[in-house]
Write an enzyme that holds these catalytic residues in place. Structure first.
Site, PDB file in Angstrom:
ATOM      1  CG  ASP A  14      -1.662   1.254   1.434  1.00 48.63           C
ATOM      2  OD1 ASP A  14      -2.407   1.627   0.506  1.00 48.63           O
ATOM      3  OD2 ASP A  14      -1.507   1.890   2.488  1.00 48.63           O
ATOM      4  CG  ASP A  16      -1.435   7.686   0.119  1.00 48.57           C
ATOM      5  OD1 ASP A  16      -0.351   8.234  -0.145  1.00 48.57           O
ATOM      6  OD2 ASP A  16      -2.402   7.681  -0.658  1.00 48.57           O
ATOM      7  CD  GLU A  24      -7.496  12.033   5.056  1.00 48.06           C
ATOM      8  OE1 GLU A  24      -8.245  11.803   4.090  1.00 48.06           O
ATOM      9  OE2 GLU A  24      -7.255  11.192   5.942  1.00 48.06           O
ATOM     10  CE1 TYR A  25      -9.677  11.658  -0.782  1.00 52.21           C
ATOM     11  CE2 TYR A  25      -9.920  13.419   0.848  1.00 52.21           C
ATOM     12  CZ  TYR A  25     -10.400  12.266   0.239  1.00 52.21           C
ATOM     13  OH  TYR A  25     -11.597  11.719   0.639  1.00 52.21           O
ATOM     14  CG  ASN A  57      -8.092   1.589  -2.770  1.00 53.74           C
ATOM     15  OD1 ASN A  57      -7.836   0.822  -3.693  1.00 53.74           O
ATOM     16  ND2 ASN A  57      -8.822   1.215  -1.724  1.00 53.74           N
ATOM     17  CD  GLN A  58      -3.768   7.749  -4.737  1.00 51.01           C
ATOM     18  OE1 GLN A  58      -3.979   8.956  -4.701  1.00 51.01           O
ATOM     19  NE2 GLN A  58      -3.104   7.108  -3.780  1.00 51.01           N
ATOM     20  CB  SER A  59     -11.193   7.717  -3.387  1.00 56.00           C
ATOM     21  OG  SER A  59     -10.855   8.472  -2.239  1.00 56.00           O
ATOM     22  CB  CYS A 110     -13.725  -0.624 -10.146  1.00 55.73           C
ATOM     23  SG  CYS A 110     -13.004  -0.214  -8.536  1.00 55.73           S
ATOM     24  CG  ASP A 139      -2.344   2.422   6.298  1.00 54.12           C
ATOM     25  OD1 ASP A 139      -2.566   2.032   5.127  1.00 54.12           O
ATOM     26  OD2 ASP A 139      -2.719   3.539   6.709  1.00 54.12           O
ATOM     27  CE  LYS A 140      -7.001   3.799   4.988  1.00 49.65           C
ATOM     28  NZ  LYS A 140      -7.798   4.556   3.989  1.00 49.65           N
TER      29      LYS A 140
END
EC number: 3.1.3.-
Length: 203
Positions: A14, A16, A24-25, A57-59, A110, A139-140
């Site tokens: 992962d 971030d 954040e972001y 993941n890049q929301s 997706c 980390d998640k």
């Protein structure tokens, strides 16, 4: 995916909160900051023969906060920084989608957004990875779940969201202080492995 004796062993990371300090972001180069020890961890994994593949993941892309080009620019910066530490990442896979908060084509259910294993499966296909001999570090709980779904062995780190997420994973998932500690766990559990152009690490 079927196990292949010719497949390479990989460590999926992962980004971030695992490689870099959680912000954040994150998408600006000037805000990027490695978790202490992360470059050394990546170097050790590469020296041991593992492929190192980032799955992120890049929301923020889905939400319109930044575009995919910004993510790629940041990854080029990361590559340059790692090179100064004698380390490198073999490939980056990103999910720019979100099932509820996406804009336009990014609003979709997706198969690549963790905890689904799509990014890992794509990397295995592209790079000839044997998932049964591979690991994921994040980390998640979503990272752990994606790795398990793909057939990898998971490790959770306490950096980023890891302290809060540790209670959400199975008690048999090893929790490490940070990426460097996780890399040392992987290397300790793969002693007797070998480095080879086609074979990577035997675990």
């Amino acid at each position: 995916m079927a196990r292949s004796e010719e497949g390479r062993a990989a460590v999926f990371l992962d980004r971030d909160g695992t490689i870099n300090v959680e912000k954040e972001y994150l998408h600006r180069v000037e805000e990027f900051e490695f978790v202490p020890g992360a470059p050394e961890a990546i170097r050790l994994l590469k020296e041991a023969g593992f492929l190192v593949v980032v799955v992120t993941n890049q929301s923020g892309v889905a939400r319109g906060y930044y575009d995919e080009a910004a993510v790629h620019r940041l990854h080029r910066f990361v590559d340059n920084e790692l090179a100064t530490a004698g380390a490198s990442i073999d490939a980056y896979y990103l999910c720019p989608h979100h099932p509820r908060h996406g804009i336009g084509p990014y609003l979709t259910e997706c198969a690549c957004r963790k905890p689904l294993p799509g990014m890992l499966l794509a990397a295995a296909q592209d790079l000839g990875i044997d998932l049964a001999r591979s690991w994921i570090v994040g980390d998640k709980a979503a990272d752990v779940e994606a790795g398990i779904a793909a057939g990898c062995r998971p490790l959770l780190v306490r950096t980023g969201y890891g302290v809060a997420e540790a209670g959400l994973v199975s008690p048999d998932v090893t929790v490490c202080d940070d990426l460097l500690a996780a890399a040392r766990v992987i290397l300790a559990r793969t002693q007797g492995g070998r480095t080879a152009t086609g074979g990577g690490v035997t675990v």
